[in-house]
Design an enzyme around this catalytic site. Structure first.
Site, mmCIF file in Angstrom:
data_model
loop_
_atom_site.group_PDB
_atom_site.id
_atom_site.type_symbol
_atom_site.label_atom_id
_atom_site.label_comp_id
_atom_site.label_asym_id
_atom_site.label_seq_id
_atom_site.Cartn_x
_atom_site.Cartn_y
_atom_site.Cartn_z
ATOM 1 N N GLU A 8 -5.568 -8.353 -0.663
ATOM 2 C CA GLU A 8 -6.277 -8.098 0.606
ATOM 3 C C GLU A 8 -7.726 -7.752 0.311
ATOM 4 O O GLU A 8 -8.018 -6.956 -0.582
ATOM 5 C CB GLU A 8 -5.670 -6.903 1.365
ATOM 6 C CG GLU A 8 -4.346 -7.154 2.006
ATOM 7 C CD GLU A 8 -3.893 -5.983 2.910
ATOM 8 O OE1 GLU A 8 -4.741 -5.152 3.306
ATOM 9 O OE2 GLU A 8 -2.690 -5.919 3.186
ATOM 10 N N GLU B 244 0.781 -1.234 0.000
ATOM 11 C CA GLU B 244 0.000 0.000 0.000
ATOM 12 C C GLU B 244 0.817 1.291 0.000
ATOM 13 O O GLU B 244 0.705 2.104 0.924
ATOM 14 C CB GLU B 244 -0.980 -0.026 1.182
ATOM 15 C CG GLU B 244 -1.941 -1.199 1.096
ATOM 16 C CD GLU B 244 -3.050 -1.184 2.146
ATOM 17 O OE1 GLU B 244 -2.971 -0.407 3.105
ATOM 18 O OE2 GLU B 244 -4.010 -1.975 1.976
HETATM 19 C C1 GLC Z 1 -3.535 -2.763 5.526
HETATM 20 C C2 GLC Z 1 -2.828 -2.418 6.788
HETATM 21 C C3 GLC Z 1 -3.218 -3.391 7.885
HETATM 22 C C4 GLC Z 1 -4.704 -3.315 8.075
HETATM 23 C C5 GLC Z 1 -5.409 -3.644 6.785
HETATM 24 C C6 GLC Z 1 -6.890 -3.439 6.903
HETATM 25 O O1 GLC Z 1 -2.950 -3.922 5.046
HETATM 26 O O2 GLC Z 1 -1.452 -2.425 6.559
HETATM 27 O O3 GLC Z 1 -2.554 -3.083 9.067
HETATM 28 O O4 GLC Z 1 -5.112 -4.192 9.079
HETATM 29 O O5 GLC Z 1 -4.940 -2.854 5.717
HETATM 30 O O6 GLC Z 1 -7.188 -2.113 7.243
#
Ligand code: GLC
Length: 374
Positions: free
Chosen positions: A311, A193
């Site tokens: 993610e 990110e």
């Molecule tokens: C990103 C952040 C992580 C967080 C996730 C969801 O990966 O680095 O710490 O938990 O997003 O917000």
């Protein structure tokens, strides 16, 4: 038949197949398939990876994300904490067992490398963290889980790209050299990110330098790269990659609607006010996901790059029924486009697994690994 003939043949087939699939999918784009599967050994890939590979084998010669990393889960909140354990999670051997037994193909391991690197040249990484990551990689590979290691939470680099540039590249040089002869089921991810000062043209330059650094010792390893703006898919158009490097997987993160996925998240300002936001799976809500993923798929086909949704997840303060619905829908839409994915995350605030009860949360596991999946 010589190589040029084959190339002409598959180009023709790819063109026809893409047209047919586009016509039949209301504008959605087809998944591509790996011809040079990076995974060695007797691994039988997951149903989703295999299906994505076979269904479109004729469509293109390029790798799909699904074929490369399949279905995955993030081992978040462990090695990304200032020190492992400080955020409540220490990785255990048994975690790799339950992840493999549930049918996942891969794990993504967020790591706060810079917390273990000297502040001054040559910015040496501590042997402790290297040995710990050796262990993580070995645990994953022993269960035939592909493993992505990244650089996570390097806020100093994001705040001061010029000041931290040399250190960032030195960190990658050391990681890359450490794993230069590691199994090809190990993947590197350059930076989680990028955002703020490290975005746009500056990020493209930094990314290029990191790739060049990695390639000095790992000429063929798959490397995961993502756009700026916190790996938001909307920033893909601004991402530039070295054209001749065909071992890059493009990642994006998906947390929309953010007021739903991050309700009550302690690290997100104002998120208390979003509590109670549900996700019902209305036609409009479904179209929002489809529209976003179509945009990614179009970009991926235009640039001939495999895609990894590295993610996505909804925080535990949202209601479980909404979380499960949203998660299932994101998975479905990702797989329909041949994207690999990794749920955020295994056993902390978004956890699909309950580390106290030592069992999967059935609604979330069911959303990630539906019984009727291919
Ligand atoms: C990103 C952040 C992580 C967080 C996730 C969801 O990966 O680095 O710490 O938990 O997003 O917000």
């Amino acid at each position: 038949m010589g190589k040029p003939c084959w190339m002409l043949l598959w180009l023709g087939v790819a063109f026809l197949a893409a047209g047919v699939l586009l016509a039949g999918c209301g504008g959605r784009l087809p998944a591509a398939s790996p011809v040079d599967e990076p995974v060695s050994g007797a691994r039988t890939s997951s149903p989703v990876a295999a299906a994505a590979s076979q269904a479109t084998a004729a469509a293109t010669q390029s790798a799909t994300g699904a074929g490369l990393l399949g279905r995955g889960i993030n081992l978040g909140n462990a090695l990304e904490a200032p020190r492992e354990g400080e955020w409540g999670l220490v990785l255990e051997e048994g975690f790799f067992d339950v992840i493999a037994e549930a049918g996942f193909d891969s794990v993504r391991v967020p790591i706060r490398w810079h917390a273990y690197a000297d502040a001054a040249p040559p910015y040496a990484l501590s042997e402790d963290i290297l040995q710990r990551v050796d262990w993580v990689v070995a645990q994953a590979l022993a269960r035939d889980l592909r493993v992505v290691i990244n650089v996570h939470h390097y806020q100093a680099l994001i705040d001061d790209p010029a000041g931290q540039r040399e250190r960032f590249l030195a960190i990658w040089q050391q990681i890359a050299e450490r794993y230069a002869s590691a199994d090809e089921r190990l993947f590197f991810e350059v930076l989680n990110e990028p955002n703020g000062a490290l975005d746009g043209a500056l990020w493209n330059r930094m990314l290029r330098e990191a790739i060049d650094t990695i390639r000095e010792s790992n000429p063929t390893r798959w490397v995961v790269v993502g756009p700026g703006s916190w790996n938001n898919y909307r920033a893909l158009e601004a991402l530039t990659l070295p054209e001749d490097d065909r071992r890059l997987i493009v990642t994006f993160h998906y947390y929309d609607p953010f007021h739903f996925t991050h309700q009550g998240a302690e690290w997100t300002d104002g998120s208390e006010a979003w509590m109670g936001t549900r996700w019902e799976g209305t036609a409009r809500q479904m179209r929002e996901i489809q529209g976003a993923f179509d945009q990614v798929a179009r970009w991926a086909v235009a640039h001939d790059r495999p895609v990894y949704l590295g993610e996505f997840g909804a925080y535990s303060k949202a209601d479980m029924a909404s979380r499960a619905r949203w998660t299932a829908q994101v998975v479905r839409e990702a797989e329909a486009r041949g994207f690999a994915w990794a749920y955020w995350e295994f056993a902390a605030g978004f956890g699909a697994y309950d580390p106290v009860a030592r069992r999967w949360r059935p609604e979330l596991l069911g959303a990630l690994m539906p019984a009727d999946a291919p």
